[in-house]
Design an enzyme around this catalytic site. Sequence first.
Site, mmCIF file in Angstrom:
data_model
loop_
_atom_site.group_PDB
_atom_site.id
_atom_site.type_symbol
_atom_site.label_atom_id
_atom_site.label_comp_id
_atom_site.label_asym_id
_atom_site.label_seq_id
_atom_site.Cartn_x
_atom_site.Cartn_y
_atom_site.Cartn_z
ATOM 1 N N ASN A 78 32.873 33.830 40.338
ATOM 2 C CA ASN A 78 33.541 33.915 39.256
ATOM 3 C C ASN A 78 33.006 33.077 38.022
ATOM 4 O OD1 ASN A 78 35.081 35.895 40.381
ATOM 5 N ND2 ASN A 78 36.966 35.049 39.953
ATOM 6 N N LEU A 81 37.931 39.475 46.878
ATOM 7 C CA LEU A 81 37.202 40.543 46.223
ATOM 8 C C LEU A 81 36.391 40.475 45.083
ATOM 9 C CD1 LEU A 81 40.808 42.603 46.050
ATOM 10 C CD2 LEU A 81 38.982 42.273 48.175
ATOM 11 N N MET A 113 33.169 30.586 47.819
ATOM 12 C CA MET A 113 32.069 31.607 47.136
ATOM 13 C C MET A 113 32.680 32.369 46.110
ATOM 14 S SD MET A 113 28.929 32.319 47.323
ATOM 15 C CE MET A 113 28.199 33.154 45.847
ATOM 16 N N LYS A 114 33.790 32.796 46.206
ATOM 17 C CA LYS A 114 34.563 33.629 45.176
ATOM 18 C C LYS A 114 34.604 32.657 43.992
ATOM 19 C CE LYS A 114 36.881 36.690 42.987
ATOM 20 N NZ LYS A 114 36.234 37.889 42.449
ATOM 21 N N LEU A 115 34.934 31.444 43.835
ATOM 22 C CA LEU A 115 34.832 30.750 42.689
ATOM 23 C C LEU A 115 33.439 30.469 42.026
ATOM 24 C CD1 LEU A 115 37.602 28.014 43.569
ATOM 25 C CD2 LEU A 115 37.651 29.909 42.338
#
Length: 312
Positions: free
Chosen positions: A182, A128, A177-179
């Site tokens: 972030n 998310l 992609m989330k990493l």
Amino acid sequence: MTTTAASEKIGFIGLGLMGHGIAKNIVDKGYALTFLGRKNRKPAEDLASRGAKEAATSRDVAAASDIVFICVTGSREVEAIVRGSGGLKDGLKKGSVVVDCSTSDPVSTMALAAELKALGVDYVDAPLSRTPKEAWEGTLDAMVGASDAVFARLKPVLDTWAGRIVHIGGTGDGHRMKLLNNFISLGYAAIYSEALALAEKVGISPPRFDSVIRNGRMDCGFYQTFMRWTLEGDRDAHKFTIANAFKDLTYLESMAGAAGIANPLGNATKNAFAGAFAAGPADQYVPMLATHVAKVNGVDLMPTKDGKKQTI
């Protein structure tokens, strides 16, 4: 919602700051929901009042569901939910889907996907972006790693709680992609924090600093919520903990190492958060990094609110 979509029974594990809002939107928009309660009873009581059913174990959630969402801290917790005694693996049916909305280590994600594939269960990563406010409103961002067919099956459910959904690729790509996402946002936080400390040291106050950045080319939504701690003493404007930020940056480091790429800026960002994490307390949020960076440099950036000095 189509009749086929409405027939899907949904399970949910992880009723934290983000998970409660997601689960609320799933049940409010017509899906049968079974959830795993937690020590904090308020989310469970709220969901039950909306017609959702509480289960005693992760296995029971799996047995009652076609699609199970997990929204917890990270890979260690996800692995325990899937593999532990009374875990999801003990109750999942062939044809089920498990969706991990946590920010997890892609190496762990791929291992879990392989284990569940052997049981005829699909594993999807759908981490998310945005905040608990958007979770409650049903307008989160989601980056989804899944096959085309599984994504099409999940999309109506995702639409209940996400305003922007990107099918980024196959399983594992959502967490990758989330990493990256972030890394960029937490890199901003580290830069803002150091810039604010340096500005104060040379005689430029946070409000004067903000008067230049806000509404200029360097402004963004992240900056605006980040700055509300330093400018207003609003501790809840950006509710993402330093502990989680540090965890995500260690996952990024692992991903970079596995890919064989130098990640010096990622490591520098991780080290900035490591110091704040070690100093505590455990429940401090990312904007408070500015206070910590200032403190180690002999600068006081502790904000005031209603005329009172705040604490962390």
